[in-house]
Enzyme design. Structure first.
Site, PDB file in Angstrom:
ATOM      1  N   SER A 145       0.942  -1.361   0.112  1.00  0.00           N
ATOM      2  CA  SER A 145      -0.061  -0.150  -0.179  1.00  0.00           C
ATOM      3  C   SER A 145       0.650   1.253   0.009  1.00  0.00           C
ATOM      4  CB  SER A 145      -0.844  -0.169   1.242  1.00  0.00           C
ATOM      5  OG  SER A 145      -1.412   1.390   1.653  1.00  0.00           O
ATOM      6  N   TYR A 155      -1.967  -1.186  10.868  1.00  0.00           N
ATOM      7  CA  TYR A 155      -2.143  -1.817   9.494  1.00  0.00           C
ATOM      8  C   TYR A 155      -1.080  -1.470   8.463  1.00  0.00           C
ATOM      9  CZ  TYR A 155      -3.821  -1.932   4.691  1.00  0.00           C
ATOM     10  OH  TYR A 155      -3.841  -1.945   3.463  1.00  0.00           O
ATOM     11  N   LYS A 194       2.099  -3.685   6.715  1.00  0.00           N
ATOM     12  CA  LYS A 194       2.666  -3.702   5.216  1.00  0.00           C
ATOM     13  C   LYS A 194       3.976  -3.584   5.154  1.00  0.00           C
ATOM     14  CE  LYS A 194      -1.371  -4.497   3.344  1.00  0.00           C
ATOM     15  NZ  LYS A 194      -1.658  -6.124   2.892  1.00  0.00           N
TER      16      LYS A 194
HETATM   17  P1  NAD Z   1     -11.068  -7.234   1.319  1.00  0.00           P
HETATM   18  O1  NAD Z   1     -11.122  -7.244   2.676  1.00  0.00           O
HETATM   19  O2  NAD Z   1     -12.241  -7.062   0.397  1.00  0.00           O
HETATM   20  O3  NAD Z   1     -10.277  -8.533   0.772  1.00  0.00           O
HETATM   21  C1  NAD Z   1      -9.421  -9.445   1.761  1.00  0.00           C
HETATM   22  C2  NAD Z   1      -9.960 -10.861   1.807  1.00  0.00           C
HETATM   23  O4  NAD Z   1      -8.976 -11.641   2.686  1.00  0.00           O
HETATM   24  C3  NAD Z   1     -11.306 -10.919   2.389  1.00  0.00           C
HETATM   25  O5  NAD Z   1     -12.280 -11.547   1.350  1.00  0.00           O
HETATM   26  C4  NAD Z   1     -11.079 -11.620   3.668  1.00  0.00           C
HETATM   27  O6  NAD Z   1     -12.334 -12.658   3.969  1.00  0.00           O
HETATM   28  C5  NAD Z   1      -9.792 -12.497   3.566  1.00  0.00           C
HETATM   29  N1  NAD Z   1      -8.959 -12.726   4.729  1.00  0.00           N
HETATM   30  C6  NAD Z   1      -8.642 -11.967   5.637  1.00  0.00           C
HETATM   31  N2  NAD Z   1      -7.939 -12.712   6.504  1.00  0.00           N
HETATM   32  C7  NAD Z   1      -7.987 -14.065   6.004  1.00  0.00           C
HETATM   33  C8  NAD Z   1      -7.093 -14.955   6.769  1.00  0.00           C
HETATM   34  N3  NAD Z   1      -6.477 -14.883   7.702  1.00  0.00           N
HETATM   35  N4  NAD Z   1      -7.075 -16.281   6.040  1.00  0.00           N
HETATM   36  C9  NAD Z   1      -7.821 -16.082   4.774  1.00  0.00           C
HETATM   37  N5  NAD Z   1      -8.368 -15.000   4.242  1.00  0.00           N
HETATM   38  C10 NAD Z   1      -8.502 -13.972   4.846  1.00  0.00           C
HETATM   39  O7  NAD Z   1      -9.728  -6.053   1.150  1.00  0.00           O
HETATM   40  P2  NAD Z   1      -9.280  -5.724  -0.456  1.00  0.00           P
HETATM   41  O8  NAD Z   1      -9.641  -4.286  -0.244  1.00  0.00           O
HETATM   42  O9  NAD Z   1      -9.731  -6.489  -1.400  1.00  0.00           O
HETATM   43  O10 NAD Z   1      -8.008  -5.557  -0.049  1.00  0.00           O
HETATM   44  C11 NAD Z   1      -7.002  -6.791  -0.287  1.00  0.00           C
HETATM   45  C12 NAD Z   1      -5.360  -6.495   0.021  1.00  0.00           C
HETATM   46  O11 NAD Z   1      -5.050  -5.386  -0.636  1.00  0.00           O
HETATM   47  C13 NAD Z   1      -5.136  -6.248   1.573  1.00  0.00           C
HETATM   48  O12 NAD Z   1      -4.156  -7.016   1.700  1.00  0.00           O
HETATM   49  C14 NAD Z   1      -5.361  -4.922   1.655  1.00  0.00           C
HETATM   50  O13 NAD Z   1      -4.528  -4.643   2.839  1.00  0.00           O
HETATM   51  C15 NAD Z   1      -4.296  -4.433   0.496  1.00  0.00           C
HETATM   52  N6  NAD Z   1      -4.560  -3.100   0.237  1.00  0.00           N
HETATM   53  C16 NAD Z   1      -6.171  -2.641   0.007  1.00  0.00           C
HETATM   54  C17 NAD Z   1      -6.573  -1.397  -0.302  1.00  0.00           C
HETATM   55  C18 NAD Z   1      -7.816  -0.780  -0.402  1.00  0.00           C
HETATM   56  O14 NAD Z   1      -7.945   0.462  -0.311  1.00  0.00           O
HETATM   57  N7  NAD Z   1      -8.717  -1.750  -0.543  1.00  0.00           N
HETATM   58  C19 NAD Z   1      -5.239  -0.338  -0.463  1.00  0.00           C
HETATM   59  C20 NAD Z   1      -3.988  -0.990  -0.141  1.00  0.00           C
HETATM   60  C21 NAD Z   1      -3.706  -2.218  -0.122  1.00  0.00           C
HETATM   61  C1  UD1 Z   2      -7.104   4.902   3.744  1.00  0.00           C
HETATM   62  C2  UD1 Z   2      -6.077   4.225   4.620  1.00  0.00           C
HETATM   63  C3  UD1 Z   2      -4.761   4.087   4.142  1.00  0.00           C
HETATM   64  C4  UD1 Z   2      -5.027   3.096   2.793  1.00  0.00           C
HETATM   65  C5  UD1 Z   2      -5.759   3.885   1.863  1.00  0.00           C
HETATM   66  C6  UD1 Z   2      -6.098   2.918   0.496  1.00  0.00           C
HETATM   67  C7  UD1 Z   2      -6.832   5.613   6.725  1.00  0.00           C
HETATM   68  C8  UD1 Z   2      -6.151   6.703   7.602  1.00  0.00           C
HETATM   69  N1  UD1 Z   2      -5.633   5.309   5.648  1.00  0.00           N
HETATM   70  O1  UD1 Z   2      -6.274   6.175   3.251  1.00  0.00           O
HETATM   71  O2  UD1 Z   2      -3.948   3.362   5.048  1.00  0.00           O
HETATM   72  O3  UD1 Z   2      -3.863   2.634   2.278  1.00  0.00           O
HETATM   73  O4  UD1 Z   2      -7.274   4.133   2.491  1.00  0.00           O
HETATM   74  O5  UD1 Z   2      -7.243   2.464   0.342  1.00  0.00           O
HETATM   75  O6  UD1 Z   2      -7.764   5.301   6.811  1.00  0.00           O
HETATM   76  N2  UD1 Z   2     -12.288  11.593   3.746  1.00  0.00           N
HETATM   77  C9  UD1 Z   2     -13.399  12.352   4.085  1.00  0.00           C
HETATM   78  N3  UD1 Z   2     -14.511  11.756   4.708  1.00  0.00           N
HETATM   79  C10 UD1 Z   2     -14.649  10.458   5.083  1.00  0.00           C
HETATM   80  C11 UD1 Z   2     -13.688   9.463   4.327  1.00  0.00           C
HETATM   81  C12 UD1 Z   2     -12.512  10.251   3.867  1.00  0.00           C
HETATM   82  O7  UD1 Z   2     -13.394  13.569   3.951  1.00  0.00           O
HETATM   83  O8  UD1 Z   2     -15.698  10.061   5.344  1.00  0.00           O
HETATM   84  C13 UD1 Z   2     -11.222  12.086   3.223  1.00  0.00           C
HETATM   85  C14 UD1 Z   2      -9.942  11.657   3.790  1.00  0.00           C
HETATM   86  O9  UD1 Z   2      -9.603  12.634   4.741  1.00  0.00           O
HETATM   87  C15 UD1 Z   2      -8.815  11.715   2.718  1.00  0.00           C
HETATM   88  C16 UD1 Z   2      -9.755  11.098   1.497  1.00  0.00           C
HETATM   89  O10 UD1 Z   2     -11.042  11.398   1.789  1.00  0.00           O
HETATM   90  O11 UD1 Z   2      -8.323  13.052   2.266  1.00  0.00           O
HETATM   91  C17 UD1 Z   2      -9.516   9.594   1.209  1.00  0.00           C
HETATM   92  O12 UD1 Z   2      -9.781   8.948   2.237  1.00  0.00           O
HETATM   93  P1  UD1 Z   2      -9.838   7.281   2.554  1.00  0.00           P
HETATM   94  O13 UD1 Z   2     -10.923   6.842   1.412  1.00  0.00           O
HETATM   95  O14 UD1 Z   2     -10.086   6.885   3.797  1.00  0.00           O
HETATM   96  O15 UD1 Z   2      -8.392   6.971   2.148  1.00  0.00           O
HETATM   97  P2  UD1 Z   2      -6.836   7.371   2.497  1.00  0.00           P
HETATM   98  O16 UD1 Z   2      -6.987   8.435   3.786  1.00  0.00           O
HETATM   99  O17 UD1 Z   2      -6.117   7.953   1.311  1.00  0.00           O
END
Ligand code: NAD
Ligand code: UD1
Length: 340
Positions: A126, A151, A155
């Site tokens: 991330s 979190y 990572k």
């Molecule tokens: P998500 O929660 O939708 O998907 C994660 C999946 O992992 C879920 O289906 C959950 O059931 C499964 N899971 C969790 N713990 C587990 C375990 N112990 N064993 C087996 N399965 C397990 O999340 P996502 O948004 O699809 O994110 C996927 C990956 O990308 C995560 O590692 C997350 O940290 C990373 N990531 C997500 C974002 C984002 O904004 N969504 C941003 C940066 C990184």
């Molecule tokens: C969040 C996570 C970050 C993760 C990233 C990717 C936090 C503090 N950080 O970041 O670790 O890697 O998502 O998905 O959660 N905002 C509002 N109102 C809301 C929600 C968000 O104003 O109700 C604003 C936030 O202040 C920010 C922007 O929207 O400026 C995006 O927020 P968000 O979607 O939570 O993502 P990140 O903060 O970038």
């Protein structure tokens, strides 16, 4: 011969979109998920889109024996590792739970890969590993950390563990993908993000205001040094992100060692710009109130995408209007998530 990819967390948000693209690119997919944050119904949705029902194991990455069974029963060429917990606020109140799942679970997985000689890995990292960056756009060679929550630290530690593993075991080929802000949904409206409880992230929150589940959006701060004072992020369509994984897998197959690549668009949008784009997509007014800054938030975060173009031959193609339209289609077609 067709290659087989194990997708941990494959029924989750990013995992399910990546499975669709993998199948459409000609890969066999095996999904492993404990269904903590997703539903088995996602499998049928993947089948509806691709015509293929992926093989599925309801297994926890903390269960070493269960992992071993998956690796014994399948000839795997690579792993894409999405499984993990991702709620930043929750990680602050439950650090041990987060480290246990995201670190101990991942160690089990890497150990099992080594034992079964499956050496190709793409890891979900991330942009949070950059902490508060010195400048934007953010390049992969920027200093990492300090992170502001468990979190993010999980990572960063995973990245370090994988760098150490790569040094000790040169057979491994590892790609660390640092995602910026994934939003949107598959164009079919069949799969998308289903937040658990009150959404923490911007897009799911706006979408719930649009369908009437929440009264208004709280905009966290309007005094940042950004063009309109609200936070700026690099929002990327989840299908673009999924396509980036296909390129990363191909990249992993052609080399050894470890490399980190940003997946973002290179463009920053403010909270108010996103609100406006979503209003346009859904045809409704999104009520909002400016409130205090959210602790730990940074002003601006967007990617330098040069390396992704150079090493993966990948760049994002969907614009912010498409991202909002696709989010809205999924939200309005699935107001209660994916449960059928
Ligand atoms: P998500 O929660 O939708 O998907 C994660 C999946 O992992 C879920 O289906 C959950 O059931 C499964 N899971 C969790 N713990 C587990 C375990 N112990 N064993 C087996 N399965 C397990 O999340 P996502 O948004 O699809 O994110 C996927 C990956 O990308 C995560 O590692 C997350 O940290 C990373 N990531 C997500 C974002 C984002 O904004 N969504 C941003 C940066 C990184
Ligand atoms: C969040 C996570 C970050 C993760 C990233 C990717 C936090 C503090 N950080 O970041 O670790 O890697 O998502 O998905 O959660 N905002 C509002 N109102 C809301 C929600 C968000 O104003 O109700 C604003 C936030 O202040 C920010 C922007 O929207 O400026 C995006 O927020 P968000 O979607 O939570 O993502 P990140 O903060 O970038």
């Amino acid at each position: 011969m067709k290659k087989t990819i194990l997708v941990t967390g494959g029924t989750g948000y990013i995992g399910s979109h990546t499975c669709v693209e993998l199948i459409q690119a000609g890969y066999d997919v095996v999904i492993l998920d404990n269904l903590y944050n997703s539903s088995k119904a996602v499998l049928k949705r993947i089948e509806t889109i691709t015509g293929v029902l992926p093989k599925f194991y309801e297994t926890d990455i903390l269960d070493a024996e269960g992992l071993d069974q998956v690796f014994s029963e399948n000839h795997l060429d690579a792993v894409i590792h999405f499984a993990g917990y991702k709620a930043v606020g929750e990680s602050v109140s439950k650090p041990l739970t987060y480290y246990q799942n995201n670190i101990a679970g991942s160690l089990n997985l890497y150990e099992t890969m080594k034992r079964h000689q499956v050496y190709n890995l793409v890891f979900s990292s991330s942009a949070t590993v950059y902490g508060d960056p010195a400048s934007v756009p953010i390049r992969e060679d920027f200093l990492l950390g300090p992170t502001t929550n468990p979190y993010g630290t999980s990572k960063l530690y995973n990245e370090q563990i994988l760098r150490d593993l790569s040094k000790a075991e040169p057979e491994f080929s590892i790609v660390l993908l640092r995602y910026f802000n994934p939003i949107g949904a598959h164009h079919s409206g069949l799969i998308g993000e289903v937040p658990n409880g009150i959404p923490n992230n911007l897009l799911p929150y706006i979408a719930q205001v649009a369908i009437g589940k929440r009264d208004y959006l709280s905009v966290f701060g309007s005094d940042y040094s950004t063009p309109d004072g609200t936070g700026v992020r690099d929002y990327i369509h989840v299908v673009d992100l999924a396509l980036g994984h296909i390129k990363a897998i191909e990249y992993a197959f052609g080399r050894k060692g470890i490399d980190a690549v940003n997946l973002g668009t290179g463009h920053g949008y403010s909270v108010l710009q996103i609100k406006d784009a979503f209003q346009k997509a859904c045809g409704k007014k999104i009520a909002f109130k400016i409130v205090d800054r959210r602790p730990g938030d940074i002003a601006e975060c967007y990617a330098d995408t040069t390396k992704a173009k150079e090493v993966l031959g990948w760049s994002a193609k969907y614009d912010i209007d498409t991202m909002c339209q696709d989010s809205w289609r999924f939200q309005s077609q699935n107001p209660d998530g994916i449960n059928d």
